[in-house]
Motif scaffolding. Sequence first.
Motif, mmCIF file in Angstrom:
data_model
loop_
_atom_site.group_PDB
_atom_site.id
_atom_site.type_symbol
_atom_site.label_atom_id
_atom_site.label_comp_id
_atom_site.label_asym_id
_atom_site.label_seq_id
_atom_site.Cartn_x
_atom_site.Cartn_y
_atom_site.Cartn_z
ATOM 1 N N THR A 63 0.836 -1.207 0.000
ATOM 2 C CA THR A 63 0.000 0.000 0.000
ATOM 3 C C THR A 63 0.864 1.248 0.000
ATOM 4 O O THR A 63 1.554 1.547 0.983
ATOM 5 C CB THR A 63 -0.927 0.009 1.229
ATOM 6 O OG1 THR A 63 -1.755 -1.152 1.214
ATOM 7 C CG2 THR A 63 -1.815 1.254 1.222
ATOM 8 N N HIS A 64 0.818 1.995 -1.089
ATOM 9 C CA HIS A 64 1.578 3.238 -1.210
ATOM 10 C C HIS A 64 0.843 4.380 -0.510
ATOM 11 O O HIS A 64 -0.381 4.366 -0.379
ATOM 12 C CB HIS A 64 1.776 3.572 -2.693
ATOM 13 C CG HIS A 64 2.686 4.726 -2.931
ATOM 14 N ND1 HIS A 64 2.227 5.961 -3.331
ATOM 15 C CD2 HIS A 64 4.037 4.840 -2.807
ATOM 16 C CE1 HIS A 64 3.255 6.791 -3.465
ATOM 17 N NE2 HIS A 64 4.356 6.128 -3.151
ATOM 18 N N ARG A 65 1.594 5.372 -0.069
ATOM 19 C CA ARG A 65 0.973 6.477 0.671
ATOM 20 C C ARG A 65 -0.033 7.247 -0.173
ATOM 21 O O ARG A 65 -0.937 7.883 0.365
ATOM 22 C CB ARG A 65 2.039 7.420 1.222
ATOM 23 C CG ARG A 65 2.823 8.200 0.194
ATOM 24 C CD ARG A 65 3.668 9.272 0.894
ATOM 25 N NE ARG A 65 4.447 10.033 -0.068
ATOM 26 C CZ ARG A 65 5.686 9.753 -0.427
ATOM 27 N NH1 ARG A 65 6.286 8.701 0.101
ATOM 28 N NH2 ARG A 65 6.326 10.491 -1.318
ATOM 29 N N SER A 66 0.089 7.214 -1.508
ATOM 30 C CA SER A 66 -0.877 7.909 -2.359
ATOM 31 C C SER A 66 -2.265 7.271 -2.236
ATOM 32 O O SER A 66 -3.279 7.967 -2.244
ATOM 33 C CB SER A 66 -0.414 7.894 -3.818
ATOM 34 O OG SER A 66 -0.294 6.566 -4.311
ATOM 35 N N TRP A 67 -2.321 5.941 -2.133
ATOM 36 C CA TRP A 67 -3.591 5.246 -1.912
ATOM 37 C C TRP A 67 -4.125 5.575 -0.526
ATOM 38 O O TRP A 67 -5.322 5.830 -0.349
ATOM 39 C CB TRP A 67 -3.387 3.741 -2.059
ATOM 40 C CG TRP A 67 -4.655 2.920 -1.990
ATOM 41 C CD1 TRP A 67 -5.415 2.497 -3.037
ATOM 42 C CD2 TRP A 67 -5.293 2.428 -0.804
ATOM 43 N NE1 TRP A 67 -6.492 1.776 -2.580
ATOM 44 C CE2 TRP A 67 -6.448 1.719 -1.213
ATOM 45 C CE3 TRP A 67 -5.015 2.524 0.561
ATOM 46 C CZ2 TRP A 67 -7.311 1.108 -0.314
ATOM 47 C CZ3 TRP A 67 -5.882 1.920 1.468
ATOM 48 C CH2 TRP A 67 -7.006 1.212 1.036
ATOM 49 N N ALA A 68 -3.240 5.569 0.451
ATOM 50 C CA ALA A 68 -3.654 5.857 1.830
ATOM 51 C C ALA A 68 -4.259 7.252 1.937
ATOM 52 O O ALA A 68 -5.259 7.461 2.635
ATOM 53 C CB ALA A 68 -2.459 5.711 2.766
ATOM 54 N N TYR A 69 -3.668 8.215 1.255
ATOM 55 C CA TYR A 69 -4.164 9.592 1.299
ATOM 56 C C TYR A 69 -5.583 9.675 0.759
ATOM 57 O O TYR A 69 -6.434 10.398 1.307
ATOM 58 C CB TYR A 69 -3.244 10.497 0.491
ATOM 59 C CG TYR A 69 -3.721 11.933 0.412
ATOM 60 C CD1 TYR A 69 -3.440 12.837 1.426
ATOM 61 C CD2 TYR A 69 -4.460 12.382 -0.688
ATOM 62 C CE1 TYR A 69 -3.881 14.150 1.363
ATOM 63 C CE2 TYR A 69 -4.912 13.690 -0.758
ATOM 64 C CZ TYR A 69 -4.622 14.569 0.269
ATOM 65 O OH TYR A 69 -5.063 15.868 0.201
ATOM 66 N N GLY B 52 -6.457 8.770 4.981
ATOM 67 C CA GLY B 52 -5.247 8.675 5.791
ATOM 68 C C GLY B 52 -5.017 7.290 6.354
ATOM 69 O O GLY B 52 -4.506 7.131 7.471
ATOM 70 N N ALA B 53 -5.376 6.264 5.588
ATOM 71 C CA ALA B 53 -5.163 4.878 6.015
ATOM 72 C C ALA B 53 -3.668 4.591 6.148
ATOM 73 O O ALA B 53 -2.836 5.318 5.610
ATOM 74 C CB ALA B 53 -5.792 3.920 4.995
ATOM 75 N N HIS C 5 0.028 13.038 -1.020
ATOM 76 C CA HIS C 5 -0.101 12.298 -2.276
ATOM 77 C C HIS C 5 0.674 12.943 -3.419
ATOM 78 O O HIS C 5 0.837 12.317 -4.476
ATOM 79 C CB HIS C 5 -1.582 12.156 -2.659
ATOM 80 C CG HIS C 5 -2.253 13.446 -3.012
ATOM 81 N ND1 HIS C 5 -2.394 14.470 -2.101
ATOM 82 C CD2 HIS C 5 -2.808 13.879 -4.160
ATOM 83 C CE1 HIS C 5 -3.016 15.478 -2.683
ATOM 84 N NE2 HIS C 5 -3.282 15.151 -3.927
ATOM 85 N N GLU C 6 1.158 14.162 -3.232
ATOM 86 C CA GLU C 6 1.951 14.830 -4.263
ATOM 87 C C GLU C 6 3.178 15.493 -3.642
ATOM 88 O O GLU C 6 3.604 16.562 -4.061
ATOM 89 C CB GLU C 6 1.105 15.869 -5.007
ATOM 90 C CG GLU C 6 -0.012 15.278 -5.850
ATOM 91 C CD GLU C 6 -0.790 16.344 -6.593
ATOM 92 O OE1 GLU C 6 -0.598 17.541 -6.287
ATOM 93 O OE2 GLU C 6 -1.597 15.982 -7.465
#
Length: 246
Positions: A37-43, A47-48, A200-201
């Motif tokens: 799970t990449h932080r972009s998906w989490a965002y 905020g997962a 995410h960016e």
Amino acid sequence: MTQSVAKPSGSSKGDPGGFLHAFGVQADPELVQLALTHRSWAYEHGGAPHNERLEFLGDSVLGQAVTVELFTAFPDLSEGELAKRRAALVSTVALAAVARQHGLGDMLRLGKGEELTGGRDKDSLLADAVEAIIGAVYLSTDPVTATAFVLDLVAPLLDDAERFLDALEALDPKTSLQQEASRRGVPHPAYETTGTGPDHERRYASRVTLDGVTGTGEGTSKKAAELAAARDAVTRLRLPVAQRRA
């Protein structure tokens, strides 16, 4: 092993850890999903949790396993040569090659932006996922099993280390900069790295100074920015003094 770590909510599709079966390893499916799970998906999902903490752990497990293996397998190599081989084998490019071999890119959970910009084939994301998977295996099993898994995972790299050594400077300029420091008899450099923008960016800028010469770099991750800064510093250090710019 009783350790706690935040896991992503929700069930995972299929068997994200299926590729581990070939190594005779079983890992907690939720930890494997977290590792992918990449932080972009989490965002984009409130905020997962994402894989950066597992990446931090896996990086240490990987480094120790490879260091011990090289020390044992090459008793005649000097400290400097061992360091070069280790740097090549744990480099972003080398780990990305491992990820592609096992199809990890297709398993990643990415945000829309990363998906649209080819995140599934980015070396940095793939290498981070490999380190996070190692962290997940470590937490799910034990140090001995995790070490054996690492060595099985990087076995093709160990057998073909010369291919990565040939391009070591491009793969890991941070090691080249450390070698410059040792050659000049000065302390190893410290990096000043800052991040700006939403998670995410996020963009990172890094600065490193060695022997009065400063290198700067930018990237979409802290690691990428520091590699760029190190590469810039090494290039400047090797220029004639009259051609160097601060």
